[in-house]
Design a protein around this motif. Sequence first.
Motif, PDB file in Angstrom:
ATOM      1  N   ILE A 141       0.839  -1.202   0.000  1.00 41.79           N
ATOM      2  CA  ILE A 141       0.000   0.000   0.000  1.00 41.79           C
ATOM      3  C   ILE A 141       0.873   1.251   0.000  1.00 41.79           C
ATOM      4  CG2 ILE A 141      -1.671   1.328   1.344  1.00 41.79           C
ATOM      5  CD1 ILE A 141      -2.800  -1.347   2.331  1.00 41.79           C
ATOM      6  N   THR A 142       1.932   1.225   0.804  1.00 40.52           N
ATOM      7  CA  THR A 142       2.835   2.384   0.882  1.00 40.52           C
ATOM      8  C   THR A 142       3.479   2.662  -0.469  1.00 40.52           C
ATOM      9  OG1 THR A 142       3.303   1.872   3.206  1.00 40.52           O
ATOM     10  CG2 THR A 142       4.825   3.348   2.058  1.00 40.52           C
ATOM     11  N   VAL A 143       4.008   1.620  -1.093  1.00 40.31           N
ATOM     12  CA  VAL A 143       4.655   1.778  -2.399  1.00 40.31           C
ATOM     13  C   VAL A 143       3.649   2.256  -3.438  1.00 40.31           C
ATOM     14  CG1 VAL A 143       5.814   0.560  -4.275  1.00 40.31           C
ATOM     15  CG2 VAL A 143       6.466   0.104  -1.903  1.00 40.31           C
ATOM     16  N   TYR A 144       2.454   1.670  -3.420  1.00 38.24           N
ATOM     17  CA  TYR A 144       1.419   2.048  -4.390  1.00 38.24           C
ATOM     18  C   TYR A 144       1.051   3.522  -4.250  1.00 38.24           C
ATOM     19  CZ  TYR A 144      -3.079   2.150  -6.804  1.00 38.24           C
ATOM     20  OH  TYR A 144      -4.125   2.463  -7.641  1.00 38.24           O
ATOM     21  N   MET A 145       0.852   3.979  -3.003  1.00 40.10           N
ATOM     22  CA  MET A 145       0.477   5.371  -2.795  1.00 40.10           C
ATOM     23  C   MET A 145       1.603   6.316  -3.199  1.00 40.10           C
ATOM     24  SD  MET A 145      -2.602   5.272  -1.897  1.00 40.10           S
ATOM     25  CE  MET A 145      -2.665   7.047  -1.767  1.00 40.10           C
ATOM     26  N   ILE A 146       2.847   5.939  -2.920  1.00 42.37           N
ATOM     27  CA  ILE A 146       3.976   6.801  -3.298  1.00 42.37           C
ATOM     28  C   ILE A 146       4.105   6.883  -4.818  1.00 42.37           C
ATOM     29  CG2 ILE A 146       6.492   7.001  -3.249  1.00 42.37           C
ATOM     30  CD1 ILE A 146       6.409   5.848  -0.424  1.00 42.37           C
ATOM     31  N   LEU A 147       3.989   5.740  -5.496  1.00 41.42           N
ATOM     32  CA  LEU A 147       4.133   5.720  -6.949  1.00 41.42           C
ATOM     33  C   LEU A 147       3.025   6.502  -7.649  1.00 41.42           C
ATOM     34  CD1 LEU A 147       5.213   2.012  -7.614  1.00 41.42           C
ATOM     35  CD2 LEU A 147       6.646   4.066  -7.624  1.00 41.42           C
TER      36      LEU A 147
ATOM     37  N   LEU B  20      -5.551  13.821  -7.243  1.00 44.58           N
ATOM     38  CA  LEU B  20      -6.413  13.145  -6.279  1.00 44.58           C
ATOM     39  C   LEU B  20      -5.659  12.015  -5.581  1.00 44.58           C
ATOM     40  CD1 LEU B  20      -9.848  12.968  -8.152  1.00 44.58           C
ATOM     41  CD2 LEU B  20      -9.089  14.620  -6.435  1.00 44.58           C
ATOM     42  N   PHE B  21      -4.793  11.331  -6.306  1.00 48.91           N
ATOM     43  CA  PHE B  21      -3.942  10.326  -5.669  1.00 48.91           C
ATOM     44  C   PHE B  21      -2.952  10.988  -4.702  1.00 48.91           C
ATOM     45  CE2 PHE B  21      -5.329   7.322  -8.957  1.00 48.91           C
ATOM     46  CZ  PHE B  21      -5.434   6.152  -8.199  1.00 48.91           C
ATOM     47  N   THR B  22      -2.517  12.196  -5.038  1.00 45.57           N
ATOM     48  CA  THR B  22      -1.651  12.932  -4.114  1.00 45.57           C
ATOM     49  C   THR B  22      -2.402  13.258  -2.825  1.00 45.57           C
ATOM     50  OG1 THR B  22      -0.430  13.907  -5.959  1.00 45.57           O
ATOM     51  CG2 THR B  22      -0.249  15.004  -3.829  1.00 45.57           C
ATOM     52  N   ILE B  23      -3.671  13.623  -2.948  1.00 46.34           N
ATOM     53  CA  ILE B  23      -4.489  13.855  -1.754  1.00 46.34           C
ATOM     54  C   ILE B  23      -4.577  12.575  -0.926  1.00 46.34           C
ATOM     55  CG2 ILE B  23      -6.801  14.429  -0.938  1.00 46.34           C
ATOM     56  CD1 ILE B  23      -7.114  16.250  -3.344  1.00 46.34           C
ATOM     57  N   GLY B  24      -4.748  11.441  -1.611  1.00 50.58           N
ATOM     58  CA  GLY B  24      -4.756  10.165  -0.901  1.00 50.58           C
ATOM     59  C   GLY B  24      -3.439   9.894  -0.197  1.00 50.58           C
ATOM     60  N   LEU B  25      -2.331  10.282  -0.831  1.00 51.25           N
ATOM     61  CA  LEU B  25      -1.014  10.112  -0.206  1.00 51.25           C
ATOM     62  C   LEU B  25      -0.897  10.968   1.049  1.00 51.25           C
ATOM     63  CD1 LEU B  25       1.865   8.974  -0.269  1.00 51.25           C
ATOM     64  CD2 LEU B  25       2.498  10.871  -1.783  1.00 51.25           C
ATOM     65  N   VAL B  26      -1.395  12.206   0.993  1.00 59.25           N
ATOM     66  CA  VAL B  26      -1.380  13.078   2.174  1.00 59.25           C
ATOM     67  C   VAL B  26      -2.207  12.460   3.295  1.00 59.25           C
ATOM     68  CG1 VAL B  26      -2.078  15.338   3.062  1.00 59.25           C
ATOM     69  CG2 VAL B  26      -0.998  15.165   0.813  1.00 59.25           C
ATOM     70  N   LEU B  27      -3.369  11.934   2.954  1.00 55.88           N
ATOM     71  CA  LEU B  27      -4.216  11.277   3.946  1.00 55.88           C
ATOM     72  C   LEU B  27      -3.511  10.070   4.547  1.00 55.88           C
ATOM     73  CD1 LEU B  27      -7.012  11.047   5.305  1.00 55.88           C
ATOM     74  CD2 LEU B  27      -7.754   9.719   3.320  1.00 55.88           C
ATOM     75  N   PHE B  28      -2.833   9.310   3.705  1.00 54.38           N
ATOM     76  CA  PHE B  28      -2.090   8.133   4.165  1.00 54.38           C
ATOM     77  C   PHE B  28      -0.979   8.540   5.138  1.00 54.38           C
ATOM     78  CE2 PHE B  28       1.340   4.982   3.505  1.00 54.38           C
ATOM     79  CZ  PHE B  28       0.662   3.840   3.907  1.00 54.38           C
ATOM     80  N   VAL B  29      -0.288   9.628   4.835  1.00 54.64           N
ATOM     81  CA  VAL B  29       0.775  10.117   5.723  1.00 54.64           C
ATOM     82  C   VAL B  29       0.194  10.532   7.068  1.00 54.64           C
ATOM     83  CG1 VAL B  29       2.454  11.964   6.051  1.00 54.64           C
ATOM     84  CG2 VAL B  29       2.302  10.798   3.851  1.00 54.64           C
ATOM     85  N   PHE B  30      -0.971  11.198   7.043  1.00 52.48           N
ATOM     86  CA  PHE B  30      -1.610  11.576   8.295  1.00 52.48           C
ATOM     87  C   PHE B  30      -1.886  10.352   9.161  1.00 52.48           C
ATOM     88  CE2 PHE B  30      -3.700  15.892   7.088  1.00 52.48           C
ATOM     89  CZ  PHE B  30      -2.433  16.451   7.073  1.00 52.48           C
ATOM     90  N   ILE B  31      -2.427   9.316   8.553  1.00 54.05           N
ATOM     91  CA  ILE B  31      -2.763   8.105   9.305  1.00 54.05           C
ATOM     92  C   ILE B  31      -1.506   7.443   9.860  1.00 54.05           C
ATOM     93  CG2 ILE B  31      -3.767   5.793   9.108  1.00 54.05           C
ATOM     94  CD1 ILE B  31      -5.713   6.954   7.057  1.00 54.05           C
ATOM     95  N   MET B  32      -0.428   7.409   9.057  1.00 57.27           N
ATOM     96  CA  MET B  32       0.821   6.829   9.537  1.00 57.27           C
ATOM     97  C   MET B  32       1.372   7.619  10.722  1.00 57.27           C
ATOM     98  SD  MET B  32       1.392   4.141   7.792  1.00 57.27           S
ATOM     99  CE  MET B  32       3.111   3.813   8.161  1.00 57.27           C
ATOM    100  N   ILE B  33       1.272   8.947  10.659  1.00 56.39           N
ATOM    101  CA  ILE B  33       1.746   9.777  11.777  1.00 56.39           C
ATOM    102  C   ILE B  33       0.957   9.464  13.040  1.00 56.39           C
ATOM    103  CG2 ILE B  33       1.849  12.140  12.641  1.00 56.39           C
ATOM    104  CD1 ILE B  33       2.510  13.031   9.793  1.00 56.39           C
TER     105      ILE B  33
END
Length: 307
Positions: A36-42, A277-290
């Motif tokens: 999931i991490t790799v997918y969101m970053i890519l 929009l995928f970048t927004i998803g990446l930001v959301l993912f970073v928030f959750i990881m934090i």
Amino acid sequence: MNSIIGNQKARSAVETTAEIIFTICAFFAVLAVLSITVYMILNGTPALAKVGITDILFGTVWKPASSDPSYGILYVILTSIVGTALAILLGVPIGVLTAIFLAETAPKKIAQVVKPAIELLAGIPSVIYGLLGILLLCPAMYKLEQKIYAGSSTHQFTGGANLISAVIVLAIMILPTVINISESALNSVPASLKAASLAMGASEIQTIFKVILPAAKSGIVTAIVLGVGRAIGEAMAISLVSGSSVNAPLPFNSVRFLTTAIVSEMGYAADLHRQVLFTIGLVLFVFIMIINLTLTRILKGGGKHDA
């Protein structure tokens, strides 16, 4: 003798098999997180390179379909932060105090009615909360908005679909999570601690807030963080009561959260718009990881302190 040796061998085989199964499950769990991490970053970083990190993360204009498109999501990020923080400030004290009431002071008849009701709230689909918000909450907020901004020529009326409505709905939605997990944590505190405190002359209220509550801190922190996770990840209910417009996160503004930004536009987005929009998803993912990392540090710190 043979029976004892046979039982030991059988137990050893079962333990070895269980260890292998658990190791495989742990491996796939870690693999899923990494995937999931790799997918969101890519998928989330190409737009940062094309548009620019500052233009996306610190821009305030969101016009992806105009002739001169803008992809600023600063207001969207701030709305998620402010909305989630306010929902936590509103919902967590109510949830924790309700858990204390159910675990320590509630009469059995009342607890038998309240507990199933809270469990029922946890099972209600998110969209139902949104529909109830539209029918009950938004009209009340619109009346309040009309009274506050009566005669204003600059305010854009939202019909009650604004940040306040979204915060209230989020606060209600996190209550079952906070209450259930906090109550379990409080019930798991050894009864000997409470008995010792009362024996030392402390009142029941002092015992609850100075002995039982600190002893259940780890479980309550877990409940709060899980509530934060649900608040940040919620989309359907919020899209119905927030107005879904990109504005500054002011109380009576129609706003858009990170999740609703993805949900509302992913169906028709294409090319660069879709990548953002995928970048927004990446930001959301970073928030959750934090949040998860913060939870881990808090729990480790609490464990060392308790020891």
